[in-house]
Design a protein around this motif. Sequence first.
Motif, mmCIF file in Angstrom:
data_model
loop_
_atom_site.group_PDB
_atom_site.id
_atom_site.type_symbol
_atom_site.label_atom_id
_atom_site.label_comp_id
_atom_site.label_asym_id
_atom_site.label_seq_id
_atom_site.Cartn_x
_atom_site.Cartn_y
_atom_site.Cartn_z
ATOM 1 N N TYR A 1 0.711 -1.170 0.335
ATOM 2 C CA TYR A 1 0.233 0.322 0.451
ATOM 3 C C TYR A 1 1.036 1.122 0.313
ATOM 4 O O TYR A 1 0.354 2.567 -0.528
ATOM 5 N N PRO A 2 1.859 1.615 1.130
ATOM 6 C CA PRO A 2 2.344 2.668 0.699
ATOM 7 C C PRO A 2 3.187 2.998 -0.932
ATOM 8 O O PRO A 2 3.495 3.967 -1.575
ATOM 9 N N THR B 1 3.174 5.687 -3.486
ATOM 10 C CA THR B 1 4.285 6.952 -4.626
ATOM 11 C C THR B 1 4.336 6.537 -5.464
ATOM 12 O O THR B 1 4.498 7.553 -6.716
ATOM 13 N N ASP C 1 -5.358 -3.677 3.218
ATOM 14 C CA ASP C 1 -4.656 -2.982 2.649
ATOM 15 C C ASP C 1 -3.578 -3.999 2.411
ATOM 16 O O ASP C 1 -2.735 -2.894 0.998
ATOM 17 N N SER D 1 -5.402 0.242 -1.719
ATOM 18 C CA SER D 1 -4.230 1.157 -2.275
ATOM 19 C C SER D 1 -3.708 1.345 -3.723
ATOM 20 O O SER D 1 -3.258 1.749 -4.222
ATOM 21 N N ARG E 1 -1.072 11.034 10.180
ATOM 22 C CA ARG E 1 -1.295 10.247 8.994
ATOM 23 C C ARG E 1 -2.687 9.308 9.248
ATOM 24 O O ARG E 1 -3.022 9.612 7.981
ATOM 25 N N TRP F 1 -5.357 10.530 6.345
ATOM 26 C CA TRP F 1 -5.794 9.386 4.623
ATOM 27 C C TRP F 1 -6.927 9.608 5.652
ATOM 28 O O TRP F 1 -8.224 9.796 3.967
ATOM 29 N N SER G 1 3.955 13.695 5.869
ATOM 30 C CA SER G 1 2.425 13.204 5.791
ATOM 31 C C SER G 1 1.776 12.959 5.310
ATOM 32 O O SER G 1 0.652 13.759 4.924
ATOM 33 N N GLY H 1 5.450 2.785 9.185
ATOM 34 C CA GLY H 1 4.457 2.039 9.478
ATOM 35 C C GLY H 1 3.593 2.202 10.852
ATOM 36 O O GLY H 1 4.687 1.857 11.067
ATOM 37 N N ASP I 1 10.717 6.901 3.683
ATOM 38 C CA ASP I 1 9.922 6.447 4.199
ATOM 39 C C ASP I 1 8.780 6.092 2.611
ATOM 40 O O ASP I 1 7.975 7.375 2.635
ATOM 41 N N THR I 2 8.453 4.801 1.863
ATOM 42 C CA THR I 2 7.303 5.529 0.976
ATOM 43 C C THR I 2 5.799 5.837 1.447
ATOM 44 O O THR I 2 5.034 5.967 0.905
ATOM 45 N N HIS I 3 5.641 5.444 2.847
ATOM 46 C CA HIS I 3 4.144 6.128 3.721
ATOM 47 C C HIS I 3 4.295 7.439 2.672
ATOM 48 O O HIS I 3 3.490 8.223 2.924
#
Length: 736
Positions: A383-384, A388, A445, A449, A568, A572, A629, A681, A701-703
């Motif tokens: 999901y991250p 991205t 999850d 996303s 975060r 969302w 984020s 996460g 972080d890809t989040h």
Amino acid sequence: MSYIHPPSHSSYAVYQGNIEETLRLIADRYIGSHPKHPFVYRASSLNGFKRSGDYRYELNMDVKLPGLRLGQFVYAWAKCWCEQESEWAFSVSCFGPTRLHVNGRQAFKSNIQEDVFPDRRSWFRIKLQQGWNHFVLQFEKTGTGCGACFGTGSIKGLPLHFIVPSTEREGQEGWIFTEGLDQELVELPGPDMSEADTGLEWLPNRAWTDNERAAGVFARLFGNQKGKSAWAWTKLTSAFPGERLIELEGDHQGPITICLDGMPVYESPETSGRFRISLPVTFGNHDLLVRSVCADESWGISFQPPAAGFQLKSPHEVLGSDDQWLYLGVFEPGDEPDLHDIPAMDTLFKTAEGEGGRYWRVDQPNTVVRPFAEATNFGRWNYPLGVTLYGLLKTGRELGRSDYVDYALSHIEQCTAYDGYALWDKAAYGAAGVNHQLSAIDSLDDCGSFAATMLYAMEQRELEGGRAVADRIAEYISHEQDRLEDGALYRVHGSTDFMQQTMWCDDLYMSTPFLSRYYKLTGNPAYVDDAALQFLLYKNYLFMPQEKIMSHVYDFKFNKPTSVPWGRGNGWVLFSLTELLAVLPEDHHRRSELMSFFNELCEGYLKLQGENGLWHQVLNVPESYEETSCTSMFLYAYARGLRYGWLKDQDPYIQAVLKGWEGLAKVSIDRSGNIYGVCRGSGYAFSPLYYKDELTWNLNDTHGIGIVMLAGIEVLKLQRKLQAGGKTAGLVEKQH
């Protein structure tokens, strides 16, 4: 919070907040750090150990070695690669006394309770060195059994596969193991050792018998399959300029057809014998295929080495095999794939027998070819990475950078093209080597996303396998994901015990953007109706009306919300609500209520913006760190709300957006395009101290990377609107 880079090293110091340049900086750094990497293909012995659905290897030595005697010892040996020195989580369930040595040191020893409870899991962490790490498991045969289930302690985050470590089988997936030994080993095997160096015989067997070799390659791979066909594939390469004649010769058992670049060039006139053909071949690589039909117990083909300047080589590198050929079979008459479809690695070849399909093998005993995802990010589905890639796609479109768009589409299509194969791989071998979350969906999850981004990507061009993936995910969210009696999505199970019986505000992002885009794809209002309903249901459980923000989690084990507004999680919610509002029909019966909810949330978050323009990890705890984020998602939503005319009072939100972007450029983005301050996460807790002190942030972080880019795009669009015509009616644009 004090970040690593000094102010002079921020992106703001270089570009003074220029959004286009900052977006290029971020995208170039990300793509440069995660270049396009194909899946890695490895030989995998079916006589070794399968991974179960939890991605642990089932090393049951009683099954592999039924003659084991009480008191004997068995050793299993493998290695795994670690990109940089890290501490990894592992899990073991012991069938008897078990010891694990990593890089020559004991890392785990079972106790007397673990020895007699094979269903019990033990978790532990091991610090691994950069590079290859050698694992040796020692098992003792007792009355309870012999062996263990061993592997990753993080199914979703670290779906480990191990590699055979000996020099003889370099690159093969899995473990090798000994027969039962009467004494413990004095010296354990380790790096750069061959099997011969150890003085032990290692299984599974990797050599054919003389009789198997004499029977022919198809016979030893597929057995006596009279009337059925199989294929062999290699690359014929020419190093000569222009066109040259090549002579191919060899022997065959059973009738054969030889094809070059999709055209038959030779058909044997008899069932067995010698063949010799001359072919004109141009410079470069050519697909050479051989079709053979089983006529009797001897069934095969062999080629003499071609003349100098010509070469036969494997059509794709398969680690753990030095064979020049790949093999595919068997097929019933009339059930064969089309000739032009055969030379492909992303195809699962269907059969009419109801067995699922066929894929490639190598000329080793009971050994198949399997793809594995081994790049850190590219080609992975989680999901991250979904958000991205969404950021990269929109950045590429906004800046006219087709290379960004192509990169993101290639990543997504590498996943969708292998979806059919991955589902089959999981069914056949226990755990898929690619698409591990997509092939084993058990939560939002795993699907919502990335699939929402996939649907956006499908608006750019067709993606191989994309529609089938979308339909499967729509079915999961609508009919398989657990729901409360009122229809609200929630978590019954969870990858850890504490997640059971909970509702997370994060899950609005894991579901409603996909439902919104699937509505656009299909025109079926049921999906957008469900998305709209989810927001109002989640509001009932998680909204904190006094502050007009959201609790992170509702825990049905205690029948109460945690009342901790994690940054975060709230991001969302607002981000996802804008995705819904952008496609929700103007006359939808829930639009007015959702628009009021959007304005309530925006008002609540506005009051909590920090001094530097960023919001905090715990929104109402200013001592918690500035979090990138959630800041990006609030800016994204505010800028959209302004452009679309959703926000009632525009001035304070315009100031919040401009201040927020400047804060990101100064605090969160350095001059190399690195992103700071993105919370890792999360789990959840009833205490804000967990979020403030334990839930720390990661670099790049890809989040957060994609969300920062998405925020930049929306702020850029807002700036253009303000420059073009003011901040009232001129701001409203067609929603897309």
